[in-house]
Motif scaffolding. Structure first.
Motif, PDB file in Angstrom:
ATOM      1  N   PRO A 139       0.854  -1.205   0.000  1.00  0.00           N
ATOM      2  CA  PRO A 139       0.000   0.000   0.000  1.00  0.00           C
ATOM      3  C   PRO A 139       0.884   1.246   0.000  1.00  0.00           C
ATOM      4  O   PRO A 139       1.844   1.346   0.770  1.00  0.00           O
ATOM      5  N   CYS A 140       0.562   2.194  -0.846  1.00  0.00           N
ATOM      6  CA  CYS A 140       1.383   3.409  -0.974  1.00  0.00           C
ATOM      7  C   CYS A 140       1.397   4.222   0.309  1.00  0.00           C
ATOM      8  O   CYS A 140       2.283   5.070   0.493  1.00  0.00           O
ATOM      9  N   SER A 141       0.450   3.978   1.213  1.00  0.00           N
ATOM     10  CA  SER A 141       0.362   4.736   2.460  1.00  0.00           C
ATOM     11  C   SER A 141       1.323   4.218   3.528  1.00  0.00           C
ATOM     12  O   SER A 141       1.505   4.870   4.562  1.00  0.00           O
ATOM     13  N   ASP A 142       1.941   3.047   3.313  1.00  0.00           N
ATOM     14  CA  ASP A 142       2.914   2.530   4.277  1.00  0.00           C
ATOM     15  C   ASP A 142       4.110   3.480   4.380  1.00  0.00           C
ATOM     16  O   ASP A 142       4.512   4.093   3.387  1.00  0.00           O
ATOM     17  N   ASN A 143       4.691   3.579   5.551  1.00  0.00           N
ATOM     18  CA  ASN A 143       5.886   4.402   5.761  1.00  0.00           C
ATOM     19  C   ASN A 143       7.133   3.536   5.682  1.00  0.00           C
ATOM     20  O   ASN A 143       7.270   2.563   6.444  1.00  0.00           O
ATOM     21  N   ARG A 144       8.032   3.859   4.755  1.00  0.00           N
ATOM     22  CA  ARG A 144       9.246   3.073   4.528  1.00  0.00           C
ATOM     23  C   ARG A 144      10.421   4.006   4.254  1.00  0.00           C
ATOM     24  O   ARG A 144      10.247   5.175   3.881  1.00  0.00           O
ATOM     25  N   HIS A 145      11.643   3.484   4.444  1.00  0.00           N
ATOM     26  CA  HIS A 145      12.806   4.160   3.898  1.00  0.00           C
ATOM     27  C   HIS A 145      12.710   4.126   2.371  1.00  0.00           C
ATOM     28  O   HIS A 145      11.896   3.381   1.808  1.00  0.00           O
ATOM     29  N   PHE A 146      13.570   4.889   1.701  1.00  0.00           N
ATOM     30  CA  PHE A 146      13.475   4.925   0.238  1.00  0.00           C
ATOM     31  C   PHE A 146      14.819   5.268  -0.374  1.00  0.00           C
ATOM     32  O   PHE A 146      15.747   5.729   0.303  1.00  0.00           O
ATOM     33  N   ILE A 147      14.913   5.010  -1.667  1.00  0.00           N
ATOM     34  CA  ILE A 147      16.129   5.269  -2.444  1.00  0.00           C
ATOM     35  C   ILE A 147      15.814   6.308  -3.517  1.00  0.00           C
ATOM     36  O   ILE A 147      14.899   6.125  -4.319  1.00  0.00           O
TER      37      ILE A 147
END
Length: 372
Positions: free
Chosen positions: A120-128
């Motif tokens: 889900p795009c609403s999840d909070n994650r680290h990113f590159i």
């Protein structure tokens, strides 16, 4: 330098020429529906505005010289097909899904242990992010996918895209080097799924998208056209195509379609007197631009600056380039042309695959001039 070597080097240079000319955007301060704006742009310029990247969007925004304008139509319209695309606008040709993925429920993608999953795009994650100068950059923040995309576009280039196995291994190593705990090991990349695919008016294959948060939302149903909100960043909204807004057209700064029916030699004279020359197509990039320009002619084919020499039995460009890149339709472009009936010249088909064809020079067709 040896004359033969010089000629060989010159031929290589001509055969490798490739141009990337940015679109010229034109703001039209008249309120029209999306379809009316499309018709206007196709008659006066090339088409409603297309954007391939953030540089295009910045140029498009700068073209609007009226600060009171809130929305402008651009050339994106809903088509209803599903596909995975990169945030940068690049096509997703290389895919490295984990077995059983994507599940089809979610529309944003992350990487874990080198494999991809949808989340889900609403999840909070680290990113590159991808940085044009330094390459991929790990960002030690946890945000949702859209926030990650906005951060990357503001501070670097865009969310990272992965086009082959080497790039996948590079991104995987950046993540593994961080030694994240298991619950944080899923990291956003720039891949997303367009549930209701949108297509540009000029039929270009750009998958670049610049939607505002929570857009497109089809809020009032039937919101099948796209308008850019100029303040503050020009991000996009889906809108009813019947709304009336100002709009932005684009044209190729170097190529122009002349909708007059002239014989090949007359078209050549017209271009040289009013512009520079009939167009030479010596690369795939220029062929793509020709295909955009030639979409709305009044004849079934359009003259190019391509000529056949009966004396030596070859095709050549009147501007001097050698015919290195070729895009002939089957049965055309051979050295065995009928020189007794009429001198042959080259044209590009108006429809279909828009291949090159051999036509008698006395045919009367539209034509494309090179302006610069």
């Amino acid at each position: 330098m040896d004359k033969t070597l010089y000629l060989i080097l010159l031929l290589i240079a001509l055969c490798s020429v490739s141009e990337c000319v940015q679109r010229q955007y034109h703001f039209i301060n008249e309120n029209k529906t999306w379809t009316e704006a499309q018709r206007y742009c196709r008659e006066k310029y090339t088409d409603l505005a297309t954007a391939d990247n953030m540089k295009d969007m910045n140029e498009l925004n700068k073209s609007v010289n009226d600060s009171s304008v809130e929305f402008v139509w651009i050339g994106l319209q809903k088509t209803g097909q599903d596909e995975w695309q990169w945030s940068t606008g690049e096509p997703a040709l290389y895919l490295n899904w984990l077995t059983g993925q994507p599940e089809g429920r979610d529309i944003c993608a992350m990487m874990k242990n080198g494999k991809w999953e949808d989340l889900p795009c609403s999840d909070n994650r680290h990113f590159i992010c991808n940085n044009t100068n330094t390459g991929p950059v790990f960002v030690n923040q946890t945000v949702n996918w859209t926030e990650a995309q906005n951060y990357c576009r503001k501070n670097h280039s865009d969310l990272v895209s992965v086009q082959n196995q080497n790039e996948n291994q590079q991104v995987e190593k950046i993540i593994s080097d961080r030694k994240l705990p298991e619950e944080l090991s899923q990291v956003w990349i720039g891949l997303f799924r367009v549930r209701d695919s949108w297509q540009w008016s000029d039929q270009s294959n750009s998958s670049f998208r610049y939607w505002k948060s929570r857009e497109p939302n089809n809020y009032q149903y039937g919101e099948n056209c796209t308008a850019a909100e100029l303040n503050p960043q020009g991000q996009w909204h889906d809108m009813s195509c019947n709304f009336q807004y100002s709009f932005v057209c684009y044209e190729d700064p170097e190529l122009i379609l002349i909708k007059e029916n002239l014989m090949w030699s007359e078209a050549l004279r017209y271009c040289r007197q009013n512009h520079v020359d009939l167009v030479s197509v010596h690369s795939e990039e220029i062929q793509r631009r020709v295909m955009n320009v030639v979409k709305w002619p009044s004849t079934e084919a359009v003259w190019l600056g391509l000529r056949h020499s009966c004396t030596v039995g070859i095709w050549f460009w009147v501007s001097g380039e050698t015919v290195c890149y070729q895009n002939w339709a089957p049965g055309n472009g051979t050295s065995e042309e009928d020189c007794e009936t009429a001198v042959r010249s080259g044209a590009v088909q108006s429809g279909g695959a828009q291949r090159w064809i051999s036509r008698p020079e006395t045919d009367k067709l539209n034509f494309i001039c090179r302006r610069n």
